[in-house]
Every structure is written in C-alpha cells, then in structure tokens.
Design a protein around this motif. Structure first.
Motif, PDB file in Angstrom:
ATOM      1  N   PRO A 381      -5.357   3.940  -5.124  1.00  0.00           N
ATOM      2  CA  PRO A 381      -5.312   4.842  -3.980  1.00  0.00           C
ATOM      3  C   PRO A 381      -4.890   4.128  -2.695  1.00  0.00           C
ATOM      4  O   PRO A 381      -5.349   3.013  -2.398  1.00  0.00           O
ATOM      5  CB  PRO A 381      -6.757   5.348  -3.876  1.00  0.00           C
ATOM      6  CG  PRO A 381      -7.314   5.216  -5.256  1.00  0.00           C
ATOM      7  CD  PRO A 381      -6.656   4.011  -5.832  1.00  0.00           C
ATOM      8  N   GLY A 382      -3.946   4.755  -2.005  1.00  0.00           N
ATOM      9  CA  GLY A 382      -3.502   4.232  -0.706  1.00  0.00           C
ATOM     10  C   GLY A 382      -2.482   3.118  -0.799  1.00  0.00           C
ATOM     11  O   GLY A 382      -1.961   2.658   0.218  1.00  0.00           O
ATOM     12  N   ARG A 383      -2.129   2.657  -2.039  1.00  0.00           N
ATOM     13  CA  ARG A 383      -1.179   1.541  -2.176  1.00  0.00           C
ATOM     14  C   ARG A 383       0.209   2.045  -2.549  1.00  0.00           C
ATOM     15  O   ARG A 383       0.357   2.951  -3.375  1.00  0.00           O
ATOM     16  CB  ARG A 383      -1.664   0.560  -3.247  1.00  0.00           C
ATOM     17  CG  ARG A 383      -3.020  -0.082  -2.917  1.00  0.00           C
ATOM     18  CD  ARG A 383      -2.896  -1.263  -1.978  1.00  0.00           C
ATOM     19  NE  ARG A 383      -2.286  -2.404  -2.638  1.00  0.00           N
ATOM     20  CZ  ARG A 383      -2.989  -3.261  -3.386  1.00  0.00           C
ATOM     21  NH1 ARG A 383      -4.283  -3.105  -3.569  1.00  0.00           N
ATOM     22  NH2 ARG A 383      -2.400  -4.286  -3.947  1.00  0.00           N
ATOM     23  N   VAL A 401      10.251  -0.255  -1.392  1.00  0.00           N
ATOM     24  CA  VAL A 401       8.823   0.057  -1.453  1.00  0.00           C
ATOM     25  C   VAL A 401       8.660   1.535  -1.122  1.00  0.00           C
ATOM     26  O   VAL A 401       9.200   2.005  -0.113  1.00  0.00           O
ATOM     27  CB  VAL A 401       8.035  -0.824  -0.468  1.00  0.00           C
ATOM     28  CG1 VAL A 401       6.554  -0.394  -0.428  1.00  0.00           C
ATOM     29  CG2 VAL A 401       8.154  -2.292  -0.862  1.00  0.00           C
ATOM     30  N   VAL A 402       7.964   2.253  -2.002  1.00  0.00           N
ATOM     31  CA  VAL A 402       7.806   3.698  -1.801  1.00  0.00           C
ATOM     32  C   VAL A 402       6.349   4.097  -2.056  1.00  0.00           C
ATOM     33  O   VAL A 402       5.590   3.375  -2.713  1.00  0.00           O
ATOM     34  CB  VAL A 402       8.728   4.516  -2.742  1.00  0.00           C
ATOM     35  CG1 VAL A 402      10.178   4.134  -2.568  1.00  0.00           C
ATOM     36  CG2 VAL A 402       8.289   4.365  -4.199  1.00  0.00           C
ATOM     37  N   THR A 403       6.030   5.250  -1.541  1.00  0.00           N
ATOM     38  CA  THR A 403       4.738   5.856  -1.868  1.00  0.00           C
ATOM     39  C   THR A 403       4.885   6.497  -3.244  1.00  0.00           C
ATOM     40  O   THR A 403       5.824   7.274  -3.474  1.00  0.00           O
ATOM     41  CB  THR A 403       4.390   6.934  -0.837  1.00  0.00           C
ATOM     42  OG1 THR A 403       4.386   6.316   0.456  1.00  0.00           O
ATOM     43  CG2 THR A 403       3.025   7.548  -1.135  1.00  0.00           C
ATOM     44  N   SER A 565       3.266  -8.096  -8.666  1.00  0.00           N
ATOM     45  CA  SER A 565       2.531  -6.864  -9.013  1.00  0.00           C
ATOM     46  C   SER A 565       3.327  -5.642  -8.566  1.00  0.00           C
ATOM     47  O   SER A 565       4.163  -5.710  -7.658  1.00  0.00           O
ATOM     48  CB  SER A 565       1.159  -6.866  -8.351  1.00  0.00           C
ATOM     49  OG  SER A 565       1.328  -6.740  -6.957  1.00  0.00           O
ATOM     50  N   LEU A 566       3.052  -4.554  -9.244  1.00  0.00           N
ATOM     51  CA  LEU A 566       3.718  -3.297  -8.909  1.00  0.00           C
ATOM     52  C   LEU A 566       3.319  -2.818  -7.518  1.00  0.00           C
ATOM     53  O   LEU A 566       4.143  -2.317  -6.746  1.00  0.00           O
ATOM     54  CB  LEU A 566       3.339  -2.236  -9.962  1.00  0.00           C
ATOM     55  CG  LEU A 566       3.916  -0.834  -9.762  1.00  0.00           C
ATOM     56  CD1 LEU A 566       5.434  -0.851  -9.894  1.00  0.00           C
ATOM     57  CD2 LEU A 566       3.308   0.132 -10.785  1.00  0.00           C
ATOM     58  N   PHE A 567       2.060  -3.015  -7.216  1.00  0.00           N
ATOM     59  CA  PHE A 567       1.537  -2.463  -5.960  1.00  0.00           C
ATOM     60  C   PHE A 567       1.717  -3.446  -4.809  1.00  0.00           C
ATOM     61  O   PHE A 567       1.528  -4.648  -4.962  1.00  0.00           O
ATOM     62  CB  PHE A 567       0.049  -2.111  -6.141  1.00  0.00           C
ATOM     63  CG  PHE A 567      -0.150  -1.003  -7.129  1.00  0.00           C
ATOM     64  CD1 PHE A 567      -0.017   0.324  -6.755  1.00  0.00           C
ATOM     65  CD2 PHE A 567      -0.438  -1.291  -8.467  1.00  0.00           C
ATOM     66  CE1 PHE A 567      -0.180   1.347  -7.678  1.00  0.00           C
ATOM     67  CE2 PHE A 567      -0.594  -0.280  -9.384  1.00  0.00           C
ATOM     68  CZ  PHE A 567      -0.468   1.044  -9.000  1.00  0.00           C
ATOM     69  N   VAL A 568       2.036  -2.891  -3.692  1.00  0.00           N
ATOM     70  CA  VAL A 568       2.223  -3.748  -2.514  1.00  0.00           C
ATOM     71  C   VAL A 568       0.887  -3.894  -1.792  1.00  0.00           C
ATOM     72  O   VAL A 568       0.176  -2.912  -1.602  1.00  0.00           O
ATOM     73  CB  VAL A 568       3.258  -3.117  -1.563  1.00  0.00           C
ATOM     74  CG1 VAL A 568       3.458  -4.023  -0.349  1.00  0.00           C
ATOM     75  CG2 VAL A 568       4.557  -2.901  -2.288  1.00  0.00           C
TER      76      VAL A 568
END
Lengths: 568, 568
Positions: A381-383, A401-403, A565-568
């Motif tokens: 959540p939020g990443r 980088v996208v939501t 990692s996938l998430f920023v």
C-alpha cells in the motif's frame, strides 16, 4: 589437397580440367583489379587462369566473377533457421561462408549446442566456421542452461572449423584483467579473438586491445570506428535486421585500411535475409555510398577470410576453392549465380543444392516448474512500482515509475495505461525461478505474447494482460518444446514452434517466415504496433543492457548490474 | 605477455607508464593514416595512445614515428657479417626485423648452420626470423657440405623463430609435382612457404602457386609481377646490391593490392648496407617513384609482419612491441632514431646498443684434399675448349669456344686473351674432387683471386694466371679457415678471413668493409676491372644458372643441367 599431382597436371595443361569458366571479368581481390580471364576448375579447386581445355566450358559472356561472400560475425539463431534452411536463404545471395557465434545455442545447451551447430552445418554449400561463445552465462543475474569456462573452450578450440573465441562481451572484465576473461583470450592464441565493446573509447579501449582482443563489431559512431582501426582492431561493419551501422562507419574506410575491415550482420531475420539480402546487401550499400566496388568486394571476401584464417576461401586464384558468384553489373551487384566448389548451387534466387538429411535435433530443453500462484504480485500500500519501458527498435529499455493498478490486493496489468505483466520462467533446470514485473510499450489490449527466445539465457518470457492468458502461453510453449505464441481469450491464436533449443524452428525457410508473419499479424490485431514484437520481447531479459530488465531471478537494475525490487 | 595485469593498469591510466613519446606524428599502418598522438610504452610494449603519465617523457616535437622496418627476404651471409655486426649495419637505418634464409650456412653446415644463426642472433636489437633452406644442395652437380630433406625441415619447423620454408628454387620440381618438393611444402603448412620462380609465367606458374607456394621475390618484369599478384603470390619487391627490381615492378603496386607486397634485399654487401641503406633505401626509392608514403611504409612493415606471421611486429598499436623509427621528413625518410622495445638503439647513424658476447663459431668447414697435379689439363691436339665468359654484374655466364693456349702439352691460362684458369676444390668432406676450367672476363695480368664463398655449395674457387699462384691461394684459404684472397707472385697481397663457415667474417663491420675494399683494390692493381670481382667469382659455380659453370665435379652445362667436357 586430394589428388594434387593430378591437379598439377591439369594446371600445366597436360590434362583436361573439369570446368572452364571462360570470358569472365574476374574481380581479383588479391591484385585489386578486375581483369578478363578464363578460370579453370578441377576437383572443386581453382586451377588457374588461362586457355585450358576442359570437359565442360561455361561461357560467362563477360559477366563478372567474384569470390563468394563471407559474413564475419553472425548469430545463426537470429534467423530461427537450422543451418540447412539458413543456407537456402543466403546462398542465392552469394554467401559462401559464415563465421558464426552460436551464443544462443551455447546458453541453452552448452558445448552440446556448439557440437550441434558443427554437426548440422556439414555437407552444405555454405561453410560454417565457429567462434566459441565466451560469455555463457552473460551475467550471474539470469539462469542459463549452461556455463562455459576457459577450460571448456580449450576442449574445442583445436577443431579446424573453430576459428577462435567469440565476442568477449564482458569488456570491463577484459580491460580490468579478470583472470577468467584473460584465460579465455589465452585459449584463442593462434586463432581469432573477437571483441564486443560498444562505445568503448580512450584508455579502457587501449587496455581492451592490449589484452589480446583483435576485432570489434559494435561501433556505431564514426570516430569510434576510426579509433578502433588505429588500435589495430579488425572492424566489422554491421548491417543486420535492426543494427545498421554501415552508413555511419563507412567514411572511416578507404583503400589504405580496408584490409582491416569486414562485413557482418550479427542478427538478421529470415524474411530480411530473403527479401533484402545478406552480405550482398552490405556490398550494394557500400557501393551506393561511394566505396570503390573492388574495395567493397575485398571487404566482403578476402579480408574476412584472412582475419579468421579461413584457408583457401575469399579469392579467385590457384588453390582456392571454386566458390564464385556471377553478376552482371558492378554497381547494382545482384548475384545471378552462386557456385560452391565449382558446382552451381543457386541461380536467379533459386537454391539448387540438395541438402543432406537433417541432423538429429539436440535434447529437449524445456524443464519448467511453476504454478499459477507464482504470477501473483502482492501490492504494498502506498508504494509505486518500477516499469520497464520499451524503446522501439532498440535493445536498451528505460525505467519508469508508476502508481500500480491494484485489484484485490494484487498488482495487475493495466492495458488502459499500456502496462502489461511480464513473466520470466526458468526453463533449463526446473529451478522454479519465476520473475514477475511490468512492461510498457506493447499496447496489447488483451491476450499475451510468449517466447522461449529471450536473450541471453533464453528462459520463457511472456507479456500479457491476464494471468490466465499468460499461463496459457507458458503451457503452449511447453507443449511446443519451445517457440513463440500469441494467446487471446485462453486460445493460442498463432504459434511458431522452435523445438531446436527453444530457439530455432525445424521447419522450412518459407514456413518460418510465414509463421513469424502470422505471429506478428495476430499481435497487431491485439493492439501491438511494434515493428518486431517478438524481437522486442526477446531483449527484455538481456541483463547486461540498460536500464531495467527482468530475468528469472527478478527485476534487474541493468545499469548497476544488480537485482532490484519492484517497489520504489 | 609478462605482467599483463600491470600493463592493463598502465593502459587504464591507473599506473604510470615507463615511457611516453609525446607530440608524435604516428604513421599508423593499420588505419592507413598519419595522426598526431602520444604513445605510451611499458615493458617494451606499446600500451596505447593518449595523455598518459610516464616516468620518462620523450618529446618528439611533431617528428614522425613509424614502426621499425622489416626485410622480407635476405641472405645474411651476403653481407659477410655475423648477426651482431649485421645489426650494427642496419639498425641505424631503421630495420627492426629480418626474415632470413640461411641458405649458404645450410649448404656448408646443414642444420648446424641454421642453429648457429638462431643462436648467434639472440639478444640483438634486431629480430631474426628464419626461413628453413629448402634446396640443399641446389643441384646434384656440386658437392655441398650437407643435404637437407623434408624430414630435416620437420625437425626445426616448430621453432617460434622459424617463419616457414625458404624459397623453393627447384621450381620445375614443384610444378612437376616431385614428391621431394611437395613434401617440403607440406612441412610449411601453417607457416609461410616462399617461392623463387624467375620469369615463370602462365600455366606452369599456375601449377607452382597451386602446389602451395605463397610468395616470390624473383620478378624482374612488370607483367610478371602483375601475374604473380593475380595468382595470390605475395610479391617481394627486391632491391639488393645487384638485383634492383623495385623501379620496374612498382607500377604493379597500388593501395588496392599493396597488402600483398613486401620489400626484400635478398643479397646486399656490407658497404652498400651502410652507405646506401637497407629497407629504408627501398622506402625512399618507392616514394621517389611516386608511391604514397603510407603505402610504402605499410609495405616496409605490417605487410611483411602479417605475411610471415611475425607476431606483434610491424605496427604502432597496443600489444605491439615498441619498435619505432623517428624521422623528420616524410618524403626524404631519413631515419634519425631507432627504438627496440622502447630502448633507443641507434641515433644519427650511430649504433647505441651493446651486443651480447659473440656466440661460439660453428665447427671448421675446411676439409680439402688436393695436389698441385690436379690442376693440370692435358691438351687434346686440334680440339678447342669451352670457356666461361663473365657477363658483368649478372649471375648468368656465356659459353664461348676458343683455341687453347698449350704449353708443354698442357692447356694453360692465356692472360693476353684474358683467359684464366678456374679451379674449384671440394672443401667439405675431402673428396679430392677438383674441377678445372677456364674463364674470361677477370682481365688479371698475373696472380690469382680465391674465395670460399662460391654459390651454392661454397667450395674453394680460384681464378688465376699461374698454377703456382692458384695453389698459393688455395693454401692461404686453408690457413684462413675460409675467406677471400688476392695472390700475386706467390705472395698473399690481400686477404679477408671468413672463418664462420667459410662465408662470414668474425671481425667488425668496419673491418669487413675495409677488408673487402682492399681485396678489390689489389684485384684492380692486377688488372681486374669488374665492379665486384669476388661476387662475380662466387657465382661461377652456381650450377642452376645458365650458361656454363664450373663445380668441384667439373664443367657444367647449366642450361641442360648436366656435366660437360672441356673440349669441344
């Protein structure tokens, strides 16, 4: 040389030759001139120029006679053709020999892949010389089917059809003097040692050359090619399906240095080989761009033969093989006939040779272990997430980088924003490795594209809108024992089986071209507007090339060569 | 390469280089251009171009920097110098390597002679590469000190300083496919195989090339050189003391074919090497005759290195040895400095290197058995005799027929008609063979000239007016253990000892030049007006060259290659 004494008697004029090609305008790449002559041939060899008696006389009526063409660097897997079908594609274009780097076969099958190429390319009207793949696996960030060390290379270097060590792609490893890389160069002593140093200049390029690298085919800039020539690197002017460097580099070439240049295609698709041509296309381009025809033909023949020490190839003179092309116009250079060892093997675009029975294919290479749940990506959540952005017609990618779109706590594809799920499943040793990421640029509205051609480790790569279609694609690729597929609504709507290592078709040239055409058509119907969607797909795992890639080990920061990692 | 990792660090700029040659105008024979650069050198190797830090910086102030020159074919014995003294002669002229054929040493000493050259040429600022003599003895019509077969050649071919098989002078034997000659060519597989085919053209030349011959240095006619280039023979442009073919052949050479050309001197006397020069002289001549300087310097360097596979020689680029010449004017090409592996070894004509201690000379080669009575020639009443007539400055002779002068029933010299007695005494194995004939052209009024240099078997050859002086000359040559002498009235009035195989002096360059000058002066005082009387004398035994010759086996009909009688 078999029957040398007989051939000497023929040369002296005491015995009749088998063949006389009379009234030829010989493109003599040795004396650097075009002169009229009659050329006697016996036992597949050129005997000499002169007024010989022969059992068969072929009147060339002042047509040009040049040595058959040689490709200095090619990955035959890029054509998706077996060696015999590849011969059918290029022999009508005047190719007589290719120096190939079976890098993809080696990544999948190791030394067995190299042996398969050696075996399956015998008995053709096209000579295959092998450069031993030096970078298998390309990086430790992907799981290939094999690992090749200097000791492995040493096992095969002595084969007379092995011309040396293929492109040392780990160029920092070379100029930094890594023991593993210097050991591979040392194995190539006395044979050719190819380089691969895109954009490398200055002091590090000095070190790369000093370490023993003797060639490079990665120049894209004129000054880069000039610098490489100055440092004694043999410069291969590349003109492939996508990499087209000839026009940019040609101003570096002149009669004073052209002995240090060759033509290369590197990668070229079957359709392009047939329609546009092979080395003959590069010759035409070079002449059109202003190079003297004699120089262009030296670059296409003797220069390459000498650099790679291909004995008795690349010229028309006594002792050389009677490998010729016949053509009528020096500027247009359209090959009308191709001869191999004195035998007419292609005429007016038609392949006339009879290929030997196909070699037994190598072992199956599809060993997958995965389950549907491996494709799930739990949202944080939020990443935001990193997405691979395709750069059309290039092997580099960008990182954006996208939501993420999140459904039921999971990150999913979002075709509305052209974001597809990208999955890589290890296929060589059933490790169960599955990498999952996201990609932008395919523009699929639905369905999935899958392939077992995925540089350099050639795991299964699939980009798709729904997990169901992605799974169906993986399953279809398993059933095909390798290949390329388009899936839509749970159905395989196009497929090209590539059971030879998951890389190459066992079908004919025409079937391969038609199969790839159908794949591309179906992909387009699903919304993809890329020129070559499967080629693009195949480079999304190439971990040494920036910026962001996906392998079976996960998302790769290809700038710093590490997992990310996938998430920023 | 020693310390490769250290050198790579230097190349990367992380360690200081030993030397930096800055502000050079580099003659880059690889890129075919002249460009400004600074050249870093470490451990004798070129590291690269660029702005490097170095322990010693040599500012060339825009002087030209070219690779050291290479002679593609030379018989070092023709200089009458040992290898170290030969280096003193040619290194100041910019020579960095020579490809030599120790044909004379081999005729006298067999494989021991070749080993002596390999040994005595070590540690010099000049690299010697050996072509293994292939025609010892030259013919069965003379008695040489050795016989070398293909099996003998095989014993030495693998030596890394052996570059191949030397000139196959028995060219009919080659094109006719004699087993003995084809076996010698086979030994050279993978190395160079030199030819020698003066005037050979057409079908027999095709056969000669087909048999595996890869070069020729005997062209004298332009069209002959053109034909040889077309057939793929590497053409050596010869410019020696007497054979001067460069001007005649140069029109055959251009940038499109010059990669297949080298310079060679073949035979050149010590004085000519010092005064006129070596390969540098050929470069100057070629430029003066209109060849582009870059092409002339490619012919003098990289082309020869590549043809003979002399690794890391012939160019200025990373990994090559730092063998340079420095000069100021591209057209005049006067070498100011010579560097070997980065060390200044000659400057302004002065040799700066320190040669290693002389190698032990080979065994004595003077084994004569003769007596004064062997010189007697019993007259045959009413019969004329054949006399060898010298053709000044050529190795061919003519046969003339004259009425002999007879004294007391014996044929004698007749200086009034310029007819001298010519005697050849076998000197290798004390066979007792003595050949006696007559020669016209020396114009000696009295005395005798004698030599143990007598191609190709190098027996003792003496031409003289009186038997007493002839005997004195033979005796003097025995005392010298080989050499050249002038005798007058029973006294030795000039002598040059050639104890190294009876071919080469053990004295310095200056002493050899002075010694030969004195011999020539004394010969002139006795009436001889030939330009090089001892060279002329040395070719009177050369049985393969027409028309009439004398060997230890007697008078030779050198047209039909058979013995012939003195009397007509």
């Amino acid at each position: 040389m078999r029957n040398l004494n007989h051939k000497l008697a023929v040369a002296r004029g005491e015995q009749r030759a088998e063949l006389l090609f009379k009234n030829a305008r010989v493109v003599n790449v040795l004396s650097g001139e075009i002169h009229e002559a009659s050329v006697a041939v016996d036992d597949g060899r050129i005997i000499g120029f002169g007024d010989y008696k022969a059992r068969k006389v072929i009147d060339l009526r002042r047509a040009f006679l040049a040595p058959s063409l040689i490709d200095g660097h090619f990955h035959v897997e890029s054509s998706q053709l077996t060696a015999p079908e590849f011969a059918r594609a290029v022999v009508p274009h005047g190719t007589g020999a290719v120096v190939i780097d079976p890098h993809e076969y080696a990544n999948v099958l190791g030394l067995d892949g190299i042996r398969y190429v050696l075996e399956s390319s015998k008995g053709l009207p096209l000579d295959f010389f092998i450069m031993l793949p030096s970078c298998v696996p390309a990086t430790p960030l992907e799981t290939a089917g094999a690992r090749i060390t200097a000791d492995d290379l040493r096992l095969m270097i002595a084969d007379e059809r092995v011309a040396g060590i293929a492109e040392l792609m780990n160029y920092p490893g070379v100029y930094l003097g890594l023991k593993s890389e210097l050991a591979k160069i040392a194995v190539g002593k006395g044979k050719a040692v190819d380089g691969h140093a895109p954009g490398l200049r200055g002091k590090n390029l000095n070190a790369y050359a000093l370490a023993g690298i003797r060639s490079d085919h990665e120049s894209t800039e004129l000054e880069e090619a000039r610098e490489k020539l100055r440092l004694g690197l043999h410069v291969l002017l590349r003109e492939g399906s996508t990499e087209r460097n000839l026009a940019a580099l040609l101003p570096a070439v002149n009669a004073h240095n052209s002995a240090n240049c060759s033509f290369a295609t590197d990668d070229k698709l079957a359709r392009d080989l047939v329609v546009e041509g092979h080395v003959d296309h590069a010759v035409r381009e070079a002449i059109r761009l202003g190079l003297a025809p004699i120089t262009a033909l030296q670059i296409a023949t003797i220069n390459t033969a000498r650099h790679y020490r291909l004995h008795n190839l690349g010229a028309i003179a006594p002792r050389y093989w009677a490998d010729f092309v016949v053509f009528d116009n020096l500027k247009k250079f359209a090959v009308r006939q191709t001869y191999k060892k004195g035998v007419l093997v292609a005429q007016d675009g038609e392949y006339l040779a009879r290929n030997p029975a196909a070699s037994p294919p190598p072992r199956s290479t599809m060993n997958l272990r995965y389950q549907a749940g491996d494709l799930n990506v739990k949202a944080v959540p939020g990443r935001k997430i990193k997405v691979i952005e395709i750069v059309p017609n290039q092997i580099v990618t960008r990182q954006i980088v996208v939501t993420p779109k999140v459904v039921a706590g999971r990150v999913t594809a979002d075709p509305a924003r052209d974001i597809l799920k990208l999955v890589v499943v290890e296929r060589h040793r059933a490790t169960g490795n599955v990498g999952v990421g996201f990609v932008r640029g395919f523009k699929l509205k639905k369905g999935a594209l899958g392939s077992t051609v995925a540089h350099d480790a050639h795991n299964v790569v699939v980009a798709g809108v729904s997990d169901a279609d992605i799974c169906r694609a993986i399953q279809a690729l398993e059933e095909l024992q390798g290949g390329q597929v388009v899936v839509s609504d749970g159905e395989v709507v196009a497929e090209l089986g590539l059971p030879v290592g998951g890389l190459v078709s066992n079908r004919t040239l025409e079937e391969v071209i038609a199969g790839l055409d159908t794949l591309n058509d179906r992909a387009r119907e699903l919304g993809c507007d890329l020129a070559a969607p499967f080629m693009t797909l195949s480079f999304l795992s190439l971990s040494p090339i920036p910026e962001l890639k996906l392998t079976d080990q996960g998302l790769i920061d290809a700038v710093h060569l590490r997992k990310t990692s996938l998430f920023v």
